[in-house]
Write an enzyme that holds these catalytic residues in place. Structure first.
Site, mmCIF file in Angstrom:
data_model
loop_
_atom_site.group_PDB
_atom_site.id
_atom_site.type_symbol
_atom_site.label_atom_id
_atom_site.label_comp_id
_atom_site.label_asym_id
_atom_site.label_seq_id
_atom_site.Cartn_x
_atom_site.Cartn_y
_atom_site.Cartn_z
ATOM 1 N N SER A 131 5.494 17.808 39.417
ATOM 2 C CA SER A 131 5.972 16.423 39.402
ATOM 3 C C SER A 131 5.380 15.725 38.184
ATOM 4 O O SER A 131 4.312 16.129 37.689
ATOM 5 C CB SER A 131 5.493 15.694 40.662
ATOM 6 O OG SER A 131 5.774 14.320 40.590
ATOM 7 N N ASN A 138 -0.239 8.091 39.887
ATOM 8 C CA ASN A 138 0.054 6.713 40.273
ATOM 9 C C ASN A 138 -0.781 6.363 41.488
ATOM 10 O O ASN A 138 -1.202 7.257 42.229
ATOM 11 C CB ASN A 138 1.542 6.570 40.617
ATOM 12 C CG ASN A 138 2.399 6.711 39.392
ATOM 13 O OD1 ASN A 138 2.335 5.907 38.479
ATOM 14 N ND2 ASN A 138 3.170 7.780 39.334
ATOM 15 N N TYR A 144 -1.034 13.626 47.199
ATOM 16 C CA TYR A 144 0.182 14.240 46.636
ATOM 17 C C TYR A 144 -0.085 14.636 45.182
ATOM 18 O O TYR A 144 0.184 15.766 44.764
ATOM 19 C CB TYR A 144 1.355 13.261 46.726
ATOM 20 C CG TYR A 144 2.625 13.769 46.084
ATOM 21 C CD1 TYR A 144 3.387 14.751 46.693
ATOM 22 C CD2 TYR A 144 3.070 13.258 44.857
ATOM 23 C CE1 TYR A 144 4.559 15.224 46.109
ATOM 24 C CE2 TYR A 144 4.243 13.715 44.264
ATOM 25 C CZ TYR A 144 4.986 14.700 44.898
ATOM 26 O OH TYR A 144 6.132 15.158 44.306
ATOM 27 N N ALA A 146 -2.902 15.102 43.774
ATOM 28 C CA ALA A 146 -3.913 16.181 43.744
ATOM 29 C C ALA A 146 -3.232 17.537 43.897
ATOM 30 O O ALA A 146 -3.565 18.495 43.199
ATOM 31 C CB ALA A 146 -4.951 15.972 44.839
ATOM 32 N N LYS A 148 -0.135 18.325 43.115
ATOM 33 C CA LYS A 148 0.716 18.662 41.967
ATOM 34 C C LYS A 148 -0.117 18.954 40.705
ATOM 35 O O LYS A 148 0.219 19.848 39.932
ATOM 36 C CB LYS A 148 1.735 17.543 41.714
ATOM 37 C CG LYS A 148 2.720 17.324 42.886
ATOM 38 C CD LYS A 148 3.596 18.543 43.180
ATOM 39 C CE LYS A 148 4.728 18.260 44.158
ATOM 40 N NZ LYS A 148 5.612 19.391 44.393
HETATM 41 N N1 LIG Z 1 12.481 13.315 44.594
HETATM 42 C C1 LIG Z 1 11.642 13.029 43.640
HETATM 43 O O1 LIG Z 1 11.652 11.902 43.092
HETATM 44 C C2 LIG Z 1 10.671 14.086 43.153
HETATM 45 C C3 LIG Z 1 9.976 13.855 41.958
HETATM 46 C C4 LIG Z 1 9.103 14.831 41.487
HETATM 47 C C5 LIG Z 1 8.923 16.015 42.178
HETATM 48 N N2 LIG Z 1 9.599 16.210 43.353
HETATM 49 C C6 LIG Z 1 9.380 17.493 44.042
HETATM 50 O O2 LIG Z 1 10.630 18.176 44.135
HETATM 51 C C7 LIG Z 1 10.603 19.072 45.253
HETATM 52 C C8 LIG Z 1 11.895 18.895 46.055
HETATM 53 O O3 LIG Z 1 11.963 17.593 46.552
HETATM 54 P P1 LIG Z 1 13.361 16.817 46.726
HETATM 55 O O4 LIG Z 1 13.282 15.579 45.936
HETATM 56 O O5 LIG Z 1 14.483 17.757 46.528
HETATM 57 O O6 LIG Z 1 13.238 16.349 48.251
HETATM 58 P P2 LIG Z 1 14.017 16.795 49.557
HETATM 59 O O7 LIG Z 1 15.482 16.688 49.349
HETATM 60 O O8 LIG Z 1 13.418 16.001 50.665
HETATM 61 O O9 LIG Z 1 13.634 18.333 49.692
HETATM 62 C C9 LIG Z 1 12.386 18.764 50.121
HETATM 63 C C10 LIG Z 1 12.573 20.152 50.680
HETATM 64 O O10 LIG Z 1 11.286 20.682 51.049
HETATM 65 C C11 LIG Z 1 11.446 21.241 52.331
HETATM 66 N N3 LIG Z 1 10.188 21.351 53.052
HETATM 67 C C12 LIG Z 1 9.311 20.387 53.391
HETATM 68 N N4 LIG Z 1 8.282 20.912 54.086
HETATM 69 C C13 LIG Z 1 8.540 22.249 54.183
HETATM 70 C C14 LIG Z 1 7.880 23.348 54.780
HETATM 71 N N5 LIG Z 1 6.731 23.194 55.456
HETATM 72 N N6 LIG Z 1 8.418 24.583 54.666
HETATM 73 C C15 LIG Z 1 9.585 24.758 53.999
HETATM 74 N N7 LIG Z 1 10.281 23.765 53.437
HETATM 75 C C16 LIG Z 1 9.758 22.526 53.534
HETATM 76 C C17 LIG Z 1 12.436 20.352 53.045
HETATM 77 O O11 LIG Z 1 12.951 21.052 54.157
HETATM 78 P P3 LIG Z 1 13.524 20.361 55.496
HETATM 79 O O12 LIG Z 1 14.984 20.152 55.234
HETATM 80 O O13 LIG Z 1 13.259 21.352 56.560
HETATM 81 O O14 LIG Z 1 12.765 19.070 55.683
HETATM 82 C C18 LIG Z 1 13.454 20.152 51.933
HETATM 83 O O15 LIG Z 1 14.318 21.247 51.832
HETATM 84 C C19 LIG Z 1 9.315 18.749 46.029
HETATM 85 O O16 LIG Z 1 8.334 19.723 45.704
HETATM 86 C C20 LIG Z 1 8.906 17.387 45.484
HETATM 87 O O17 LIG Z 1 7.515 17.152 45.567
HETATM 88 C C21 LIG Z 1 10.461 15.279 43.856
#
Ligand SMILES: NC(=O)c1ccc[n+]([C@@H]2O[C@H](COP(=O)([O-])OP(=O)(O)OC[C@H]3O[C@@H](n4cnc5c(N)ncnc54)[C@H](OP(=O)(O)O)[C@@H]3O)[C@@H](O)[C@H]2O)c1
Length: 273
Positions: A131, A138, A144, A146, A148
């Protein structure tokens, strides 16, 4: 045909990556906690759904054993969620769950793949989604961040460690994305002392003063595709304008510049006003 193994493919970036790699002729092993609920990826050719909760060590082992029977070339560690709110208010369980998912989950999934790639003499690649918050932090997302930051360091170290076997490690660090992350993947911990700062941050998002630019998950998936296919020894791919800014502020202008930027944005002073 190349194969990618994706965690958290049920939504957002994981699903966008599954769609993109499938469309480009890859075999996709799309893993998710509840594959029985998936209604889109299961209809695509060359996509296999497998159950995977990255916090469940026994399931990780079983699912990876199944996946490698037909060969895997790239692993995408994408599953994750954000614990947000004042650190003071976090319970031990909330902290542990964040570390279990975002950090230990990635270690747990990657370790058997390293053994598999090395033993099979396969030039495997492990791409981990970090991330912008893993480059410049922030407030109100300390644990979180920590996780990443830790993934960035771990991935770099792993790359040096396993290059000798032809295995590579990379990170893709997205800025803000237009996913359901805020609705479904943010665990908010309320704490009265931090409500004013939280409210300031939220109004900054709403009025645009934080300069957050949301990328589409499909755009970030393209950068994952580039990382998976460009053959370059590049360690980190900044994905989206926010990530580029975070890296510029942090690395070119230095830690102090980022700190000044945060103070200015949220007008934090010693009285918390
Ligand atoms: N969105 C942002 O602004 C942003 C920015 C920077 C980085 N990221 C990173 O991008 C990645 C994807 O996030 P996203 O934005 O696509 O959000 P998202 O649509 O909420 O997707 C998160 C995914 O992680 C899965 N997940 C959560 N806990 C899990 C577990 N214990 N075992 C297996 N799967 C699990 C969720 O599965 P379920 O469907 O089962 O809940 C979902 O498929 C994350 O690593 C996040 O930290 C996001």
């Amino acid at each position: 045909m190349q194969t990618i193994f994706i965690t958290g493919a049920s939504s957002g970036l994981g699903k966008a990556a599954a769609r993109l790699f499938q469309a480009r002729g890859w075999k996709v092993i799309a893993t998710m906690r509840n594959p029985e609920k998936e209604t889109e990826l299961d209809r695509l050719a060359n996509v296999t759904l497998l159950p995977l909760d990255v916090t469940d060590a026994a399931q990780v082992k079983l699912t990876i054993q199944k996946a490698i029977t037909s060969g895997v070339d790239v692993v995408l560690n994408n599953a994750g969620y954000g614990l947000v709110g004042g650190f003071e208010g976090y319970s031990d369980d909330q902290i542990r769950k964040q570390l279990e998912t975002n950090l230990l989950g990635v270690f747990r999934v990657s370790q058997p793949f390293v053994t598999y790639f090395r033993e099979q003499n396969r030039k495997g690649l492990v791409v981990t989604v970090t991330s912008a918050a893993g480059i410049a932090a922030n407030p109100l997302a300390s644990v979180y961040s920590a996780t990443k930051f830790a993934l960035e360091g771990w991935s770099e170290a792993m790359n040096y460690e396993v290059n000798q076997f032809g295995i590579r490690f990379k990170t893709v660090a997205p800025g803000a994305m237009n996913t359901d992350y805020v609705g479904r993947s943010l665990a908010f911990v309320a704490h009265d002392a931090y409500s004013p700062l939280w409210n300031k941050m939220m109004s900054g998002f709403e009025d645009g003063s934080t300069n957050v630019v949301f990328s589409e998950p499909s755009e970030i998936a393209e950068i994952i595709y580039q990382a998976a296919t460009d053959g370059k020894p590049q360690l980190r791919y900044l994905a989206g304008p926010d990530a580029v800014n975070a890296a510029r502020e942090r690395q070119e202008m230095g830690l102090q510049a980022h700190s000044e930027q945060i103070s200015k944005l949220y007008q934090i002073n010693e009285n918390g006003k």
